[in-house]
Design an enzyme around this catalytic site. Structure first.
Site, PDB file in Angstrom:
ATOM      1  N   CYS A  49       0.818  -1.209   0.000  1.00  0.00           N
ATOM      2  CA  CYS A  49       0.000   0.000   0.000  1.00  0.00           C
ATOM      3  C   CYS A  49       0.855   1.264   0.000  1.00  0.00           C
ATOM      4  O   CYS A  49       0.391   2.329  -0.411  1.00  0.00           O
ATOM      5  CB  CYS A  49      -0.947   0.013   1.198  1.00  0.00           C
ATOM      6  N   ASN A  50       2.103   1.158   0.460  1.00  0.00           N
ATOM      7  CA  ASN A  50       2.952   2.349   0.561  1.00  0.00           C
ATOM      8  C   ASN A  50       4.053   2.415  -0.479  1.00  0.00           C
ATOM      9  O   ASN A  50       4.743   3.433  -0.572  1.00  0.00           O
ATOM     10  CB  ASN A  50       3.591   2.432   1.951  1.00  0.00           C
ATOM     11  N   ARG A  51       4.264   1.360  -1.247  1.00  0.00           N
ATOM     12  CA  ARG A  51       5.350   1.395  -2.225  1.00  0.00           C
ATOM     13  C   ARG A  51       5.167   0.347  -3.315  1.00  0.00           C
ATOM     14  O   ARG A  51       4.589  -0.723  -3.080  1.00  0.00           O
ATOM     15  CB  ARG A  51       6.701   1.189  -1.538  1.00  0.00           C
ATOM     16  N   PRO A 113       7.500  -3.860  11.337  1.00  0.00           N
ATOM     17  CA  PRO A 113       8.010  -5.176  10.940  1.00  0.00           C
ATOM     18  C   PRO A 113       7.300  -5.806   9.743  1.00  0.00           C
ATOM     19  O   PRO A 113       7.836  -6.739   9.156  1.00  0.00           O
ATOM     20  CB  PRO A 113       7.777  -6.017  12.201  1.00  0.00           C
ATOM     21  N   GLN A 114       6.121  -5.302   9.368  1.00  0.00           N
ATOM     22  CA  GLN A 114       5.355  -5.966   8.312  1.00  0.00           C
ATOM     23  C   GLN A 114       6.093  -5.988   6.979  1.00  0.00           C
ATOM     24  O   GLN A 114       5.962  -6.930   6.190  1.00  0.00           O
ATOM     25  CB  GLN A 114       3.988  -5.283   8.123  1.00  0.00           C
ATOM     26  N   GLN A 118       6.565  -8.747   3.727  1.00  0.00           N
ATOM     27  CA  GLN A 118       6.189  -8.411   2.352  1.00  0.00           C
ATOM     28  C   GLN A 118       7.377  -8.589   1.404  1.00  0.00           C
ATOM     29  O   GLN A 118       7.215  -9.042   0.266  1.00  0.00           O
ATOM     30  CB  GLN A 118       5.656  -6.978   2.308  1.00  0.00           C
ATOM     31  N   THR A 191      -2.500  -6.618   8.149  1.00  0.00           N
ATOM     32  CA  THR A 191      -2.771  -5.290   8.703  1.00  0.00           C
ATOM     33  C   THR A 191      -4.085  -5.272   9.459  1.00  0.00           C
ATOM     34  O   THR A 191      -4.178  -4.700  10.553  1.00  0.00           O
ATOM     35  CB  THR A 191      -2.783  -4.236   7.579  1.00  0.00           C
ATOM     36  N   VAL A 192      -5.116  -5.900   8.890  1.00  0.00           N
ATOM     37  CA  VAL A 192      -6.416  -5.971   9.566  1.00  0.00           C
ATOM     38  C   VAL A 192      -6.290  -6.767  10.860  1.00  0.00           C
ATOM     39  O   VAL A 192      -6.845  -6.393  11.902  1.00  0.00           O
ATOM     40  CB  VAL A 192      -7.473  -6.591   8.629  1.00  0.00           C
TER      41      VAL A 192
END
Length: 427
Positions: A49-51, A113-114, A118, A191-192
């Site tokens: 979602c960020n990159r 840490p996620q 990924q 994330t959820v």
């Protein structure tokens, strides 16, 4: 050479990032298309979602232009539409960037840490697609090792800071006591799950998990005694949600303005707090214009999370020092690969000499010569054969004035310093 090309939360707004996301079901197609239509020998794609980042190896001249063109074609965009938001790195800068990403130093939430999970997913996708080779594969493995080192030797992950944590913290600031509230979680990913854990810790009254398939969401729901519904049921249950957090991989919005308007009417305009963590967005931006709706995207969370970062900043400085030394370590390994073929050829030649002289020595023994005589022949002949060409080359180099080759020989063979008469100079 190794390269990185991409966009992230610092270089591009969410409206751009969501247009270059690679969906999981098209990842293999993308990787194969990239390596087949551009001068790229190895490739891996990280898309969150960020990159969105493409890591690749190529020996071509300025391959990033070709990769940028491919990226635009794949997403049906003109390169000029994304060019202003793209960053590019090569060799040691590309290595440094990947190590920083793996350690969470380039994330929206410092040290989260996620991203490491990924990255491992990106590695596995490239590996299964056959686009991961020796150099890029080694780089990813090195990044995983460095990230583990940073986690264990610094306090980078000591405090519970993440996008999910920031979302729940913001909800708590707005609502205060969460015991009377109901949270609707859309999606069943990591994330959820993390957001649900934070909500549970803050004693949320009730959690509903909505997902495309009930089976996929049930293990998550069971952890928090939550109810599971399908995405099709959301319009009928939306009015129950005081807090809504959404993070799916849907290419199209799941929640539109009309559905929210109807829910607000049923709620008699009691406020709704929504966080859209997905890219592309799950919630139509127009929803944020409605009265009684507080809609936040991942970009809006940045200000919230700043309050939780102080304890990680010193750890980040320590991590940067570790990364710098590990960049040098990997680049040293990469440079050493240039010598591999020469070393193999050198060893093969020496082995060939060994077999030739050994065969003659065995023939001498078979012909009645003594073992001592055969061993003497073996040692003398093998030594002369091995030294003949290097000595001849050094003599010729000296005649031609190529003194750098003489200096190189001293270094390669670790020879003692001698004077012009050949006598060893005492240290």
């Amino acid at each position: 050479m190794l390269f990185t090309l991409g966009v992230n939360h610092k270089s591009a707004p969410v409206g751009i990032r969501e247009r270059v996301v690679f969906s999981p079901d098209r990842m293999e197609e993308a990787l194969n298309g990239l390596t087949q239509s551009t001068p790229v020998e190895e490739a891996a794609i990280l898309s969150t979602c960020n990159r969105t980042e493409i890591y690749f190896r190529s020996e071509a001249h300025q391959p990033t232009d070709r990769v940028l063109h491919w990226l635009g074609e794949f997403h049906r965009l003109k390169p000029s539409e994304i060019q202003p938001y793209i960053y590019r790195h090569h060799d040691d800068d590309a290595v440094r960037h990947l190590l920083r990403v793996a350690c969470g130093l380039d994330s929206l939430v410092l040290g989260e840490p996620q991203i490491l999970g990924q990255l491992k997913g990106a590695y596995q996708n490239a590996n299964s697609s056959g686009t991961l080779g020796r150099q890029l594969g080694r780089l990813f493995q090195h990044a995983f090792s460095v990230a583990k080192n940073v986690r264990t030797s610094t306090a980078i992950g000591s405090s519970p800071v993440s996008v999910a944590f920031a979302a729940v913290s913001l909800a708590k600031q707005i609502w205060g006591d969460m015991k009377p509230l109901t949270a609707l979680m859309i999606g069943a990913g990591e994330t959820v799950e993390l957001a649900a854990r934070h909500l549970s810790t803050n004693e949320i009254g009730r959690i509903i998990v909505a997902n495309r398939t009930v089976e996929r969401a049930k293990p998550l729901a069971d952890q928090f005694n939550a109810e599971v519904i399908t995405l099709q049921e959301i319009p009928n249950r939306l009015a129950e949600a005081d807090i809504l957090i959404s993070s799916t991989a849907s290419p199209l919005p799941i929640l539109g303005k009309g559905a929210v308007e109807r829910a607000l009417k049923v709620r008699k305009h009691r406020p709704m707090f929504m966080v859209d963590i997905a890219v592309p967005r799950d919630i139509e931006p127009e929803v944020g214009k409605l009265d009684d709706v507080y809609l936040y995207t991942v970009d809006d969370l940045e200000e919230v999370i700043q309050e939780n970062l102080q304890s990680r900043r010193e750890a980040a400085r320590q991590a940067e020092e570790i990364i710098e030394s590990q960049v040098d370590t990997f680049m040293g390994w990469l440079r050493a690969q240039d010598a591999v073929s020469t070393i193999c050829a050198f060893r093969d030649k020496a082995h060939s000499m060994q077999l030739e002289v050994l065969d003659k020595s065995l023939q001498m023994v078979a012909a009645g010569k003594s073992p001592e005589e055969a061993l003497g022949f073996l040692a003398h002949t093998l030594t002369n054969k091995f030294l003949h060409e290097p000595c001849d080359s050094m003599n010729q180099a000296a005649r031609d004035g190529k003194l750098e080759l003489i200096d190189a020989a001293h270094a390669l063979f670790k020879l003692p310093e001698t004077d012009t008469s050949g006598h060893k100079i005492s240290s």
